[in-house]
Write an enzyme that holds these catalytic residues in place. Structure first.
Site, short mmCIF file in Angstrom:
data_model
loop_
_atom_site.label_atom_id
_atom_site.label_comp_id
_atom_site.label_asym_id
_atom_site.label_seq_id
_atom_site.Cartn_x
_atom_site.Cartn_y
_atom_site.Cartn_z
CD GLN A 133 3.48 -51.25 -68.12
OE1 GLN A 133 4.72 -51.25 -68.04
NE2 GLN A 133 2.81 -52.31 -68.51
CE LYS A 193 7.91 -53.43 -68.16
NZ LYS A 193 6.75 -52.89 -68.88
CG ASP A 236 7.76 -51.25 -74.78
OD1 ASP A 236 8.25 -52.32 -74.37
OD2 ASP A 236 6.85 -50.65 -74.19
#
Ligand code: NDP
Length: 297
Positions: A101, A57, A124
């Site tokens: 994460q 990422k 997200d």
């Protein structure tokens, strides 16, 4: 990826095209508006799979010309410290997207951390405000994996009105938002899960199959209707003795070799949905930067 099938959706190539598009938008934002989209990724602890994802990422964010910030926090970080970090990023004007994460260590409440992210920076798309907006037809941040699946489906199928879609799996991060997006695209949607009866027959009647279960090759080739489009979200590690002792390989939730014979189009694992998820994270960060600055690209 097997090469003797023409119906395989090349997620790697698709993702590269999305990233190239994102890079163009980043250049336009910088030159016309003086804004560099910024993404902050926080990782807590040392989960090896998460570390690989985070590295990718961070690398791809930088390659797209964005500002990339990476916070590594100790495994035993108190929840309050993580939330304080999130709050600091919420008010950092250089950061437009924040990603924590998952999974987090057991002592940290994931829901509390997600709730702490400012909804407009929640790239997200897991914040309850964003799931609410998705469910009610509003303009929120759409979770990256379902967004990537939809891009590939639209590219293959164009108008999906009236098609029968089944999603196997009902998680908040994949199954449910996927169902919502397919409903918005006027599909007739079935959501299957561990209590579904006659799953094989349900899958057999579908024009679109999205598998998000986390069970290796559970969906059999002969469950796939001739010509159906199959999107395999699953990532499962299974032993691969043919590659040497102790070696593993990745497979999806769909028995690829069987399903590819019936499917009109199918994503492989690896090289299907996975690369699209990161590309969509970059896309969401640009979208977030635009919205936070009242810019239409
Ligand atoms: P979850 O474990 O949160 O959800 C799995 C779902 O599958 C649940 O709804 C469960 O049903 C259902 N399920 C379990 N067993 C069966 C069964 N025998 N028959 C039918 N349904 C069943 O998983 P996620 O949604 O987080 O992830 C799914 C898969 O996708 C995983 O392999 C994950 O690694 C992968 N993934 C891949 C991503 C990518 O970028 N490619 C991103 C995110 C996930 P119930 O609710 O009844 O328990």
């Amino acid at each position: 990826m097997p090469e003797n099938h023409t119906n395989i959706i090349d997620g790697k190539a698709f993702a590269a095209a999305v990233r190239a598009d994102v890079a163009l938008d980043v250049t336009a934002l910088k030159t016309k508006h003086g804004i560099t989209p910024g993404l902050a990724v926080i990782i807590v602890g040392k989960d090896p799979a998460s570390e690989v994802y985070v590295r990718n990422k961070v690398k791809q964010t930088a390659e797209a010309g964005m500002y990339s910030l990476h916070h590594d926090m100790e495994e035993n970080t108190p929840e309050a410290d993580l939330i304080a970090k999130v709050h600091a990023l919420n008010s950092d004007p250089l950061i437009h997207g924040i990603l924590v994460q998952l999974p987090l260590p057991d002592h940290i409440d994931e829901a509390a951390v997600i709730a702490a992210i400012a909804p407009e920076k929640d790239v997200d798309g897991f914040h309850i405000v964003n799931s609410g907006l998705l469910a009610t037809g509003g303009k929120g941040m759409v979770p990256c994996t379902p967004l990537g699946c939809m891009m590939m489906l639209k590219d293959r199928l164009g108008d999906m009105s009236g098609l029968k879609a089944i999603i196997v799996g009902r998680s908040n991060i994949v199954g449910k938002p996927m169902a919502q997006l397919l409903l918005d695209a006027n599909c007739t949607v079935t959501i299957a899960h561990s209590r579904t009866k006659n799953l094989a027959d349900e899958v057999r009647s579908a024009d679109i199959v999205v598998a998000a279960v986390g069970r290796a090759e559970m969906i059999k080739g002969d469950w796939i209707k001739k010509g159906a489009t199959v999107i395999d979200v699953g990532i499962n590690r299974i032993p691969a003795p043919e590659r040497g002792e102790g070696k593993m390989r990745l497979v999806g939730d769909v028995d690829f070799e069987g399903a590819v014979k019936n499917a009109g189009a199918i994503t492989p694992v690896p090289g299907g949905v996975g690369p699209m998820t990161i590309a969509c994270l970059l896309r969401n960060t640009v979208t977030a930067a635009c919205r936070q600055n009242g810019i239409e690209l």
